[in-house]
Design an enzyme around this catalytic site. Structure first.
Site, PDB file in Angstrom:
ATOM      1  N   LYS A 114      43.172  -5.506  17.519  1.00  0.00           N
ATOM      2  CA  LYS A 114      42.330  -4.388  17.082  1.00  0.00           C
ATOM      3  C   LYS A 114      41.672  -4.651  15.733  1.00  0.00           C
ATOM      4  O   LYS A 114      40.533  -4.254  15.507  1.00  0.00           O
ATOM      5  CB  LYS A 114      43.135  -3.088  17.013  1.00  0.00           C
ATOM      6  CG  LYS A 114      43.444  -2.526  18.390  1.00  0.00           C
ATOM      7  CD  LYS A 114      43.957  -1.097  18.295  1.00  0.00           C
ATOM      8  CE  LYS A 114      44.403  -0.582  19.651  1.00  0.00           C
ATOM      9  NZ  LYS A 114      45.161   0.666  19.545  1.00  0.00           N
ATOM     10  N   LYS A 197      43.284  -5.752  31.270  1.00  0.00           N
ATOM     11  CA  LYS A 197      43.954  -4.460  31.388  1.00  0.00           C
ATOM     12  C   LYS A 197      42.938  -3.337  31.620  1.00  0.00           C
ATOM     13  O   LYS A 197      41.869  -3.354  31.025  1.00  0.00           O
ATOM     14  CB  LYS A 197      44.722  -4.207  30.081  1.00  0.00           C
ATOM     15  CG  LYS A 197      45.712  -3.070  30.133  1.00  0.00           C
ATOM     16  CD  LYS A 197      46.468  -2.941  28.810  1.00  0.00           C
ATOM     17  CE  LYS A 197      45.577  -2.326  27.735  1.00  0.00           C
ATOM     18  NZ  LYS A 197      46.331  -1.945  26.510  1.00  0.00           N
ATOM     19  N   LYS A 200      40.661   2.674  28.453  1.00  0.00           N
ATOM     20  CA  LYS A 200      39.687   3.751  28.271  1.00  0.00           C
ATOM     21  C   LYS A 200      38.528   3.302  27.397  1.00  0.00           C
ATOM     22  O   LYS A 200      37.494   3.949  27.352  1.00  0.00           O
ATOM     23  CB  LYS A 200      40.347   5.009  27.698  1.00  0.00           C
ATOM     24  CG  LYS A 200      41.166   4.812  26.438  1.00  0.00           C
ATOM     25  CD  LYS A 200      41.993   6.076  26.143  1.00  0.00           C
ATOM     26  CE  LYS A 200      43.331   5.725  25.508  1.00  0.00           C
ATOM     27  NZ  LYS A 200      44.328   6.785  25.608  1.00  0.00           N
TER      28      LYS A 200
HETATM   29  P1  TYM Z   1      48.492   4.583  24.605  1.00  0.00           P
HETATM   30  O1  TYM Z   1      47.997   5.931  24.218  1.00  0.00           O
HETATM   31  O2  TYM Z   1      47.586   3.410  24.436  1.00  0.00           O
HETATM   32  O3  TYM Z   1      48.952   4.596  26.112  1.00  0.00           O
HETATM   33  C1  TYM Z   1      49.874   5.574  26.590  1.00  0.00           C
HETATM   34  C2  TYM Z   1      50.799   4.950  27.617  1.00  0.00           C
HETATM   35  O4  TYM Z   1      50.047   4.421  28.717  1.00  0.00           O
HETATM   36  C3  TYM Z   1      50.436   3.069  28.939  1.00  0.00           C
HETATM   37  N1  TYM Z   1      49.266   2.320  29.434  1.00  0.00           N
HETATM   38  C4  TYM Z   1      49.271   1.560  30.541  1.00  0.00           C
HETATM   39  N2  TYM Z   1      50.247   1.292  31.424  1.00  0.00           N
HETATM   40  C5  TYM Z   1      49.930   0.491  32.455  1.00  0.00           C
HETATM   41  N3  TYM Z   1      48.693  -0.058  32.637  1.00  0.00           N
HETATM   42  C6  TYM Z   1      47.691   0.177  31.763  1.00  0.00           C
HETATM   43  N4  TYM Z   1      46.482  -0.353  31.950  1.00  0.00           N
HETATM   44  C7  TYM Z   1      47.965   1.025  30.659  1.00  0.00           C
HETATM   45  N5  TYM Z   1      47.223   1.482  29.608  1.00  0.00           N
HETATM   46  C8  TYM Z   1      48.038   2.272  28.871  1.00  0.00           C
HETATM   47  C9  TYM Z   1      50.909   2.569  27.592  1.00  0.00           C
HETATM   48  O5  TYM Z   1      51.752   1.449  27.733  1.00  0.00           O
HETATM   49  C10 TYM Z   1      51.619   3.780  27.051  1.00  0.00           C
HETATM   50  O6  TYM Z   1      52.947   3.859  27.563  1.00  0.00           O
HETATM   51  N6  TYM Z   1      51.445   3.267  20.788  1.00  0.00           N
HETATM   52  C11 TYM Z   1      51.366   4.086  21.995  1.00  0.00           C
HETATM   53  C12 TYM Z   1      51.600   5.558  21.744  1.00  0.00           C
HETATM   54  C13 TYM Z   1      52.865   5.889  21.019  1.00  0.00           C
HETATM   55  C14 TYM Z   1      54.180   5.812  21.538  1.00  0.00           C
HETATM   56  C15 TYM Z   1      55.034   6.258  20.495  1.00  0.00           C
HETATM   57  C16 TYM Z   1      54.707   5.419  22.769  1.00  0.00           C
HETATM   58  C17 TYM Z   1      52.963   6.336  19.737  1.00  0.00           C
HETATM   59  N7  TYM Z   1      54.280   6.578  19.422  1.00  0.00           N
HETATM   60  C18 TYM Z   1      56.432   6.316  20.656  1.00  0.00           C
HETATM   61  C19 TYM Z   1      56.112   5.490  22.915  1.00  0.00           C
HETATM   62  C20 TYM Z   1      56.934   5.923  21.882  1.00  0.00           C
HETATM   63  C21 TYM Z   1      49.994   3.925  22.591  1.00  0.00           C
HETATM   64  O7  TYM Z   1      49.049   3.575  21.934  1.00  0.00           O
HETATM   65  O8  TYM Z   1      49.891   4.296  23.899  1.00  0.00           O
END
Ligand code: TYM
Length: 335
Positions: A114, A197, A200
């Protein structure tokens, strides 16, 4: 009792990847009833990459909350809330900023991706992002964290931070959290390029299914998904070297709650033109009602705010005492 925590960023637009990699599994864990489940919209994380328009951020947060509920999260059974409404997250994050090492943070692949070549110009918040994420989890003493594959490295860092805190202060206070990464869709791929992947942020909307897409859009995107000319194999090994084919099989398995092999048992020998019709049926059956329900819930933003307010109160009841104990351990004077 074991405690589950997970979060999703309200950075705009939920995808099928978020749904299958995270949300759908959150619902399963909630309904199993063997864990206490806590789910969070992480709005503080959503501003680390770029400044969002304030109204857009508010709207995204409500829409994400509507998505959680439409997908099956019950705000009575689970604690469902917005991160910035529970100040304990940022309070613990500061302590963890002082535990985590610069070198650990610099090795995070998401930071490198990023921030790119222009790290000088990335926000300090983007660099510290994984320490806030560790605080999200540890402020509840959560033991299990369901996420998609892309969050694995951040969860390993969370374990390292918890272990270093415990070691430095000579306590056994923070649990060493278990990542829960499983099922057929831990990494849902781009519909136009099975080596990337699903995200969004991809400029092309054809590459993903959004949770707000209606039946026609879902069916069309699946029909136009990239595939290869060969029929479906009869074993999972036959998907080797066929990333687009594998992705569609994985998506089908995750939607239908069966294994990849069971998908192949039903469809071996079929051409993708035919298989996509079956996949679109399963996808529309499961996803179209979610988008309809999200739109319905979004008609009453005051009700969403009320649900989040109540969720934040319940979250603070757990987080408050854990923050107090952390401050005591560290030696912050309380009077
Ligand atoms: P984020 O908002 O990018 O994504 C949320 C969740 O969706 C999963 N995900 C996917 N799983 C499978 N295939 C994909 N293409 C895909 N895209 C997204 C992500 O793995 C995630 O589980 N850092 C985290 C948010 C966060 C968090 C936390 C998660 C903040 N604090 C504490 C767990 C515990 C994030 O950016 O997810």
């Amino acid at each position: 009792t074991p405690r589950v925590f997970s979060g999703i960023q309200p950075s705009g637009g939920l995808t099928l990847g978020n749904y299958l990699g995270a949300m759908k599994r959150f619902v399963t864990m909630q309904n199993e009833g063997t864990h206490e489940t806590i789910y969070c919209m992480v709005d503080l994380h959503a501003i680390t990459a770029k400044r969002l328009d304030p109204n857009e951020l508010r709207n995204n947060t409500r829409e994400l909350c509507a998505g959680f509920i439409a997908a099956g999260i019950d705000p009575e059974k689970s604690v469902l809330f917005n991160q910035s409404q529970v100040a304990e997250h940022t309070q613990l994050a500061w302590i963890l900023n002082c535990v985590a090492r610069m070198g650990w943070m610099g090795r995070m692949t998401q930071w490198k991706d990023k921030a790119g070549k222009n790290a000088e110009n990335a926000s300090l918040g983007l660099f510290a992002y994984p320490a806030l994420m560790a605080a999200d989890i540890l402020i509840y003493h959560a033991t299990h964290v369901p996420v998609g594959e892309d969050q694995k490295q951040h969860l390993e860092l969370t374990r390292d931070i918890a272990a270093k805190f415990n070691h430095d202060y000579g306590v056994e206070f923070f649990p060493i959290t278990e990542p829960v990464i499983g099922g057929a869709a831990t990494r849902v791929m781009n519909l136009q390029d099975g080596t990337k992947k699903m995200s969004k942020s991809d400029p092309s909307d054809k590459t993903r299914i959004n949770l707000t897409d209606g039946a026609d859009a879902i069916a069309k995107k699946i029909r136009k998904a990239k595939t290869d000319p060969d029929p479906l194999p009869d074993t999972v090994d036959g998907l080797e070297g066929r990333p687009d084919a594998r992705n569609l099989v994985n998506i089908y398995a995750a939607l239908a709650d069966i294994t990849q092999q069971e998908v192949l048992d039903q469809h071996a020998g079929a051409l993708f033109g035919h298989f996509k019709v079956a996949l679109a049926d399963v996808a529309v059956d499961q996803l179209a009602p979610i988008s309809t329900e999200m739109a319905r819930l979004m008609n009453d933003p005051a009700e969403i705010d009320r649900i989040l307010g109540r969720g934040a109160e319940r979250a603070r009841e757990i987080a408050g005492p854990i923050l107090d104990r952390t401050y005591d351990i560290v030696g912050m004077l309380r009077s």
